[in-house]
Design a protein around this motif. Structure first.
Motif, PDB file in Angstrom:
ATOM      1  N   ASP A  19      47.256  -3.661 -22.425  1.00  0.00           N
ATOM      2  CA  ASP A  19      46.705  -2.291 -22.022  1.00  0.00           C
ATOM      3  C   ASP A  19      45.826  -2.393 -20.538  1.00  0.00           C
ATOM      4  O   ASP A  19      46.289  -1.609 -19.744  1.00  0.00           O
ATOM      5  CB  ASP A  19      45.670  -1.694 -22.991  1.00  0.00           C
ATOM      6  CG  ASP A  19      46.538  -1.259 -24.183  1.00  0.00           C
ATOM      7  OD1 ASP A  19      47.483  -1.148 -24.306  1.00  0.00           O
ATOM      8  OD2 ASP A  19      45.490  -0.933 -25.095  1.00  0.00           O
ATOM      9  N   ARG A  20      45.289  -3.426 -20.302  1.00  0.00           N
ATOM     10  CA  ARG A  20      44.436  -3.711 -19.103  1.00  0.00           C
ATOM     11  C   ARG A  20      45.463  -3.808 -18.036  1.00  0.00           C
ATOM     12  O   ARG A  20      45.186  -3.523 -16.775  1.00  0.00           O
ATOM     13  CB  ARG A  20      43.577  -4.746 -19.181  1.00  0.00           C
ATOM     14  CG  ARG A  20      42.583  -4.908 -17.935  1.00  0.00           C
ATOM     15  CD  ARG A  20      43.473  -6.163 -17.116  1.00  0.00           C
ATOM     16  NE  ARG A  20      43.636  -7.268 -17.961  1.00  0.00           N
ATOM     17  CZ  ARG A  20      44.612  -8.055 -17.570  1.00  0.00           C
ATOM     18  NH1 ARG A  20      45.470  -7.699 -16.372  1.00  0.00           N
ATOM     19  NH2 ARG A  20      44.904  -9.163 -18.154  1.00  0.00           N
ATOM     20  N   ARG A  33      45.057  -5.475 -26.203  1.00  0.00           N
ATOM     21  CA  ARG A  33      43.900  -4.849 -25.409  1.00  0.00           C
ATOM     22  C   ARG A  33      44.366  -5.494 -23.852  1.00  0.00           C
ATOM     23  O   ARG A  33      44.196  -4.734 -22.965  1.00  0.00           O
ATOM     24  CB  ARG A  33      42.746  -5.440 -25.692  1.00  0.00           C
ATOM     25  CG  ARG A  33      41.474  -5.057 -24.655  1.00  0.00           C
ATOM     26  CD  ARG A  33      40.274  -5.853 -25.053  1.00  0.00           C
ATOM     27  NE  ARG A  33      39.588  -4.931 -26.036  1.00  0.00           N
ATOM     28  CZ  ARG A  33      38.179  -5.373 -26.665  1.00  0.00           C
ATOM     29  NH1 ARG A  33      37.772  -6.616 -26.342  1.00  0.00           N
ATOM     30  NH2 ARG A  33      37.782  -4.504 -27.452  1.00  0.00           N
ATOM     31  N   TYR A  55      43.805  -8.978 -29.504  1.00  0.00           N
ATOM     32  CA  TYR A  55      43.235  -9.280 -28.224  1.00  0.00           C
ATOM     33  C   TYR A  55      44.370  -8.913 -27.311  1.00  0.00           C
ATOM     34  O   TYR A  55      44.065  -8.259 -26.156  1.00  0.00           O
ATOM     35  CB  TYR A  55      42.789 -10.630 -28.039  1.00  0.00           C
ATOM     36  CG  TYR A  55      41.090 -10.582 -28.471  1.00  0.00           C
ATOM     37  CD1 TYR A  55      40.279  -9.799 -27.895  1.00  0.00           C
ATOM     38  CD2 TYR A  55      40.670 -11.631 -29.309  1.00  0.00           C
ATOM     39  CE1 TYR A  55      38.726  -9.736 -28.379  1.00  0.00           C
ATOM     40  CE2 TYR A  55      39.368 -11.689 -29.771  1.00  0.00           C
ATOM     41  CZ  TYR A  55      38.352 -10.713 -29.376  1.00  0.00           C
ATOM     42  OH  TYR A  55      37.099 -10.802 -29.561  1.00  0.00           O
TER      43      TYR A  55
END
Length: 298
Positions: A177-178, A174, A171
């Protein structure tokens, strides 16, 4: 000289925080129930993930404000040093801490891939800033691990615990990346500064005097950790920082090869290569032809 306290075990850390040890290789701590860390410098022999659940007001990265302030995740890898500053009013925000011994993940799927999670080597100012939904997901992972620690240890415990740690870390990939995407304007500034840094370096006498520019050198000049810098460049350009440096290097090499007054060997030394054959091999790898062939074609 200030002494450094080495934290070698989960039990040692739990004692510092006034917490009971439920498992010798992992602990999950509700920071609201724990003692504050003393004002000392600590060398961690453990992996640590801290979730600080507070509204930080104005968080800044360079001159840019953070837009996610509901929670901040800080990652610490084995061998890293953190200091709690003396003569500062102790303030322990609410949140969570997860610490685990490298021995816990030996022989597991997570153990094989732990080095893929490069954020364990990010600097504190490169922490992960979470939205409220992201924070709830992280807390849910902490609670699942804590639930397992409250059960009797059986043959399933290690698999369930390490699988939930791996889920949490995936998580976090992710979420990072955001974070890279939502701060694209700030990243563009870093990319532009990186390009200018490489151009000015390669067009100076530095390559001849001190060699080719490294990823570590560039990151240091931009006040970033090498891993964060490398991940940011990869997300922004699709190429690793090392590949990006090589491409810039070859662009300048092509310009220099046009100058027939210099031999290929002279150009190689000017660009920071110790051996001309290394330059010729790199040039052919990136351009498709040797330096001499490129010169004759152009």
């Amino acid at each position: 000289m200030e002494s450094i306290v080495h934290i070698e075990s989960v039990d040692q850390y739990n004692k510092i925080r006034g917490m009971e040890t439920q498992h010798p290789l992992i602990t999950v701590i509700d920071l609201a129930r724990a003692k504050a860390m003393p004002a000392q410098t600590f060398n961690f022999g453990l992996y640590a993930i801290y979730l600080k659940a507070l509204n930080c007001g104005e968080l800044k990265y360079g001159r840019n404000h953070y837009d996610y302030q509901e929670g901040t995740l800080v990652f610490v890898g084995p061998g890293q040093v953190l200091g709690v500053q003396p003569k500062v009013k102790t303030f322990e925000p609410k949140g969570w801490a997860l610490l685990f011994d490298p021995e816990l993940i030996k022989g597991t799927s997570l153990g094989k891939h732990i080095h893929d999670y490069s954020f364990f080597s990010y600097d504190v100012n490169e922490a992960l800033h979470l939205s409220e939904k992201e924070r709830q997901l992280v807390i849910d992972c902490f609670l699942k691990i804590q639930y397992e620690l409250n059960q009797s240890i059986d043959k399933h415990s290690k698999t369930l615990i390490t699988t939930n740690i791996e889920l949490l870390l995936n998580y976090c990939i992710r979420f990072y990346d955001r974070q890279f995407i939502t701060r694209e304007s700030a990243n563009q500034g870093i990319l532009e500064r990186f390009e200018n840094l490489i151009d000015s370096y390669l067009l100076s006498d530095k390559p001849k005097l001190i060699g080719l520019p490294s990823v570590g050198y560039c990151a240091e000049q931009l006040n970033l950790s090498a891993n964060y810098f490398g991940d940011l460049i990869k997300k922004d350009t699709g190429k690793s920082a090392q590949e990006y440096i090589q491409l810039k290097l070859m662009d300048i090499a092509k310009e220099k090869i046009y100058d027939t007054r210099k031999s290929v060997s002279e150009i190689a030394y000017e660009l920071g290569f110790k051996y001309p054959q290394h330059f010729s091999r790199s040039f052919k790898q990136y351009v498709g032809v040797s330096p001499n062939e490129y010169r004759s074609l152009n």
